[in-house]
Design an enzyme around this catalytic site. Sequence first.
Site, PDB file in Angstrom:
ATOM      1  N   CYS A   2       0.838  -1.206   0.000  1.00 44.72           N
ATOM      2  CA  CYS A   2       0.000   0.000   0.000  1.00 44.72           C
ATOM      3  C   CYS A   2       0.868   1.250   0.000  1.00 44.72           C
ATOM      4  CB  CYS A   2      -0.863   0.028   1.257  1.00 44.72           C
ATOM      5  SG  CYS A   2      -1.902  -1.409   1.446  1.00 44.72           S
ATOM      6  N   ARG A  28       4.442   0.831  -6.625  1.00 45.15           N
ATOM      7  CA  ARG A  28       4.431  -0.110  -5.502  1.00 45.15           C
ATOM      8  C   ARG A  28       3.431  -1.243  -5.746  1.00 45.15           C
ATOM      9  NH1 ARG A  28       6.376   2.578  -0.595  1.00 45.15           N
ATOM     10  NH2 ARG A  28       4.993   1.330   0.708  1.00 45.15           N
ATOM     11  N   TRP A  75      -3.125  -2.320  -1.539  1.00 44.93           N
ATOM     12  CA  TRP A  75      -2.755  -3.642  -2.042  1.00 44.93           C
ATOM     13  C   TRP A  75      -3.296  -4.623  -1.020  1.00 44.93           C
ATOM     14  CZ3 TRP A  75       0.365  -7.948  -1.115  1.00 44.93           C
ATOM     15  CH2 TRP A  75       0.584  -8.732  -2.249  1.00 44.93           C
ATOM     16  N   ASN A 101      -1.158   1.750   6.127  1.00 43.87           N
ATOM     17  CA  ASN A 101      -0.324   0.693   5.528  1.00 43.87           C
ATOM     18  C   ASN A 101       0.048  -0.288   6.623  1.00 43.87           C
ATOM     19  OD1 ASN A 101      -0.239   2.078   3.196  1.00 43.87           O
ATOM     20  ND2 ASN A 101       1.936   2.579   3.267  1.00 43.87           N
ATOM     21  N   GLY A 102       0.233  -1.560   6.272  1.00 46.06           N
ATOM     22  CA  GLY A 102       0.690  -2.530   7.274  1.00 46.06           C
ATOM     23  C   GLY A 102      -0.463  -3.390   7.754  1.00 46.06           C
ATOM     24  N   GLU A 480      16.345 -23.344  -9.359  1.00 41.92           N
ATOM     25  CA  GLU A 480      15.893 -21.951  -9.358  1.00 41.92           C
ATOM     26  C   GLU A 480      17.042 -21.012  -9.756  1.00 41.92           C
ATOM     27  OE1 GLU A 480      13.282 -20.377  -9.420  1.00 41.92           O
ATOM     28  OE2 GLU A 480      13.768 -18.368  -8.725  1.00 41.92           O
ATOM     29  N   LYS A 484      16.685 -18.512 -12.933  1.00 44.69           N
ATOM     30  CA  LYS A 484      16.836 -17.054 -12.826  1.00 44.69           C
ATOM     31  C   LYS A 484      17.944 -16.581 -13.757  1.00 44.69           C
ATOM     32  CE  LYS A 484      14.329 -16.167 -11.056  1.00 44.69           C
ATOM     33  NZ  LYS A 484      13.061 -16.269 -10.396  1.00 44.69           N
ATOM     34  N   GLU A 487      16.916 -16.742 -17.458  1.00 44.19           N
ATOM     35  CA  GLU A 487      15.779 -15.874 -17.726  1.00 44.19           C
ATOM     36  C   GLU A 487      16.192 -14.416 -17.945  1.00 44.19           C
ATOM     37  OE1 GLU A 487      13.443 -15.962 -14.142  1.00 44.19           O
ATOM     38  OE2 GLU A 487      11.708 -15.077 -15.092  1.00 44.19           O
ATOM     39  N   HIS A 503      26.181 -38.352 -14.438  1.00 44.37           N
ATOM     40  CA  HIS A 503      25.386 -39.257 -15.272  1.00 44.37           C
ATOM     41  C   HIS A 503      25.040 -38.651 -16.629  1.00 44.37           C
ATOM     42  CE1 HIS A 503      25.045 -42.206 -12.107  1.00 44.37           C
ATOM     43  NE2 HIS A 503      24.677 -41.250 -11.268  1.00 44.37           N
ATOM     44  N   LYS A 601       4.892 -11.362 -16.686  1.00 50.15           N
ATOM     45  CA  LYS A 601       4.814 -11.549 -15.228  1.00 50.15           C
ATOM     46  C   LYS A 601       3.735 -12.566 -14.873  1.00 50.15           C
ATOM     47  CE  LYS A 601       5.988 -10.674 -11.009  1.00 50.15           C
ATOM     48  NZ  LYS A 601       7.190 -11.441 -10.615  1.00 50.15           N
TER      49      LYS A 601
HETATM   50  C1  F6R Z   1      10.435 -16.923 -12.965  1.00 54.85           C
HETATM   51  C2  F6R Z   1       9.003 -16.662 -12.889  1.00 54.85           C
HETATM   52  C3  F6R Z   1       8.046 -17.677 -13.431  1.00 54.85           C
HETATM   53  C4  F6R Z   1       6.848 -17.829 -12.479  1.00 54.85           C
HETATM   54  C5  F6R Z   1       5.789 -18.750 -13.106  1.00 54.85           C
HETATM   55  C6  F6R Z   1       4.625 -18.990 -12.169  1.00 54.85           C
HETATM   56  O1  F6R Z   1      11.174 -15.890 -12.411  1.00 54.85           O
HETATM   57  O2  F6R Z   1       8.589 -15.643 -12.408  1.00 54.85           O
HETATM   58  O3  F6R Z   1       8.673 -18.897 -13.614  1.00 54.85           O
HETATM   59  O4  F6R Z   1       7.300 -18.334 -11.268  1.00 54.85           O
HETATM   60  O5  F6R Z   1       5.315 -18.190 -14.306  1.00 54.85           O
HETATM   61  O6  F6R Z   1       4.008 -17.799 -11.802  1.00 54.85           O
HETATM   62  P1  F6R Z   1       3.042 -17.729 -10.563  1.00 54.85           P
HETATM   63  O7  F6R Z   1       3.851 -17.940  -9.340  1.00 54.85           O
HETATM   64  O8  F6R Z   1       2.452 -16.348 -10.621  1.00 54.85           O
HETATM   65  O9  F6R Z   1       2.020 -18.799 -10.733  1.00 54.85           O
END
Ligand code: F6R
Length: 606
Positions: A2, A28, A75, A101-102, A480, A484, A487, A503, A601
């Site tokens: 928020c 934000r 939010w 907020n909070g 992971e 990252k 990506e 292997h 996203k």
């Molecule tokens: C990687 C990334 C994606 C998401 C995936 C699932 O950095 O952001 O691999 O993790 O698309 O997204 P959510 O968690 O929103 O279901």
Amino acid sequence: MCGIIARIGGDDGAVDELLTGLENLEYRGYDSAGLAVKNGSGPEVFKRQGEISHLKEVLADEVPDGGLGIGHTRWSTHGPPSDENAHPHTDCSGDVAIVHNGIIENYDELKADLLARGHEFTSDTDTEVIPHLVEESLAEGADPETAFRETLEKLSGSYAVAMITKHDHAVYATRRGSPLVLGVSDGEYFLASDVPAFLDFTDDVIYLDDGDVVEVRPDGHRITTADGEAVERSVQTVEWDPEDAGKGGYDHYMLKEIHEQPAALRQTLRGRADPTTGDIHLEEFPPGTFEDVKRVQFVACGTSYHAGLVGAQFLSDSGVPAQTFLASEYATGQPPVDDETLVVGVTQSGETADTLSALRRANASGAKTLAVTNVVGSTAARECDDALFIRAGPEIGVAATKTFSSQVVSLALLGERLVRDVTGTRSPETRERLDALSDLPGNVQQILDYTSARRIAKRYHDSDAYFFIGRGAVRPVALEGALKFKEISYEHAEGFAAGELKHGPLALVTDRTPVFAVFTGRNDEKTLGNVKEAEARGAPVVAVASDANDEVYQHADEVLTIPETHPDVAGVLANVQLQLVSYHAADLLGRPIDKPRNLAKSVTVE
Ligand code: F6R
């Protein structure tokens, strides 16, 4: 997260400046917006779910006069996004308006008492208790400042609050665990949760301390400590370009979000675990909730899948049958589900089509479904039988960072509850693990303060490929780390179970393929054996380990150090170091870090 903005001036013009402030807070993340202006007598409130443009439409016909007002971008944490749940919130008479907020942790009890005393509530928020408590103090004859202070004494949690009332031309505000800054200009003041909110109007700022209460009028301000003692706080001039300020001074949202992890983890953990007693308090899931569960399945994609792998490993190690599925593969070949199966959808956004589809399938087969998500009001939260919110705050960078950490911690807490309900016992390691979880925010901060990730990224960022290995609880962290890295850097990166290197993948290992090896303090000697295999082929080795492990230090070309902690928790720390390496490598390669090519996203197609 928020956002708060307040404008304190004598003349008209509050609405325009509040709207500018709200737009400056958009970065934000928010799902509704509102403002209240002191117009003649009482505060006049305007608020809408959705974008600030919706709020502007409401104001388009007639912009109210007034020089003083408060505004908010919400939010959701308590109650879904809606016009009613948007801030500001008012008391029964409409004379008191509040933005907040909070989290108010004791709002349940406060609300029950207020309802019993005849107050009427119009929202699902925790915030709304505040104006009603102020209303009671005012009714007993208190002046607005005293009523504000008396109310604060009744609240527990972490928050920033700003208030206007019909009774005087002032804003009263405080911060306790949530940021609040005072902007100082000629004949007007601003209060905001973040400097960028008012940078269009002033760059002179007073940073309030935790516990400070401030009374602001157009002709002056007065700051007092929590005990009521008057204090002076110096005015500082910030040298920020308003353009950059949306990222809070960081070059990218991803870096900002990596740095927000200590605060995000504090929110995730707040009020949920007690290391001294070993008790878990998941408000939504009291002890016994999962007594009928016989098996757990996690469904998720990408980064969330890696968090799900950690969750399942923890449960299996503790005697609860658990598996993790890629949501997009769940439709085919999953083991039978029935009403004794709990299917947990791990999804930051709560909108990922593959995950929603897997959850719907599980639901249709009679399983219980639970969403572990960051977004209140998301489709997953609404469609599942239950939801556990990870409370990481909004994530804007496409690459998931702070939400992974908060997912893992949320799943660890949920895991403790499940183990107790399903097995009827508590792991002998519970207290140590909860201790380690409560130390996490500080430990992550230590990494952020002392990391050598940029130097290491500089040393290796023009290699041919990058391999990440880990065993057991940190195999998901290796996966992971590689996800990252590829990506955002666009470089080839792969993650493997450490023991699998020999292997097949070892054929790819050369002196131009750095191997990042994650150590936790458990089974390290085996992972070290795998490191030696890579070392013998000339690969540079970057270990992610605590400095307790001497032998690792001897075999590594570089070490990304993590504070010593419980092996089940070490992965979160190691992952922060790997996030930083990926970020810096991508930055050195000049990639568009917050919006990597071809990625979105929220992936809403199957
Ligand atoms: C990687 C990334 C994606 C998401 C995936 C699932 O950095 O952001 O691999 O993790 O698309 O997204 P959510 O968690 O929103 O279901």
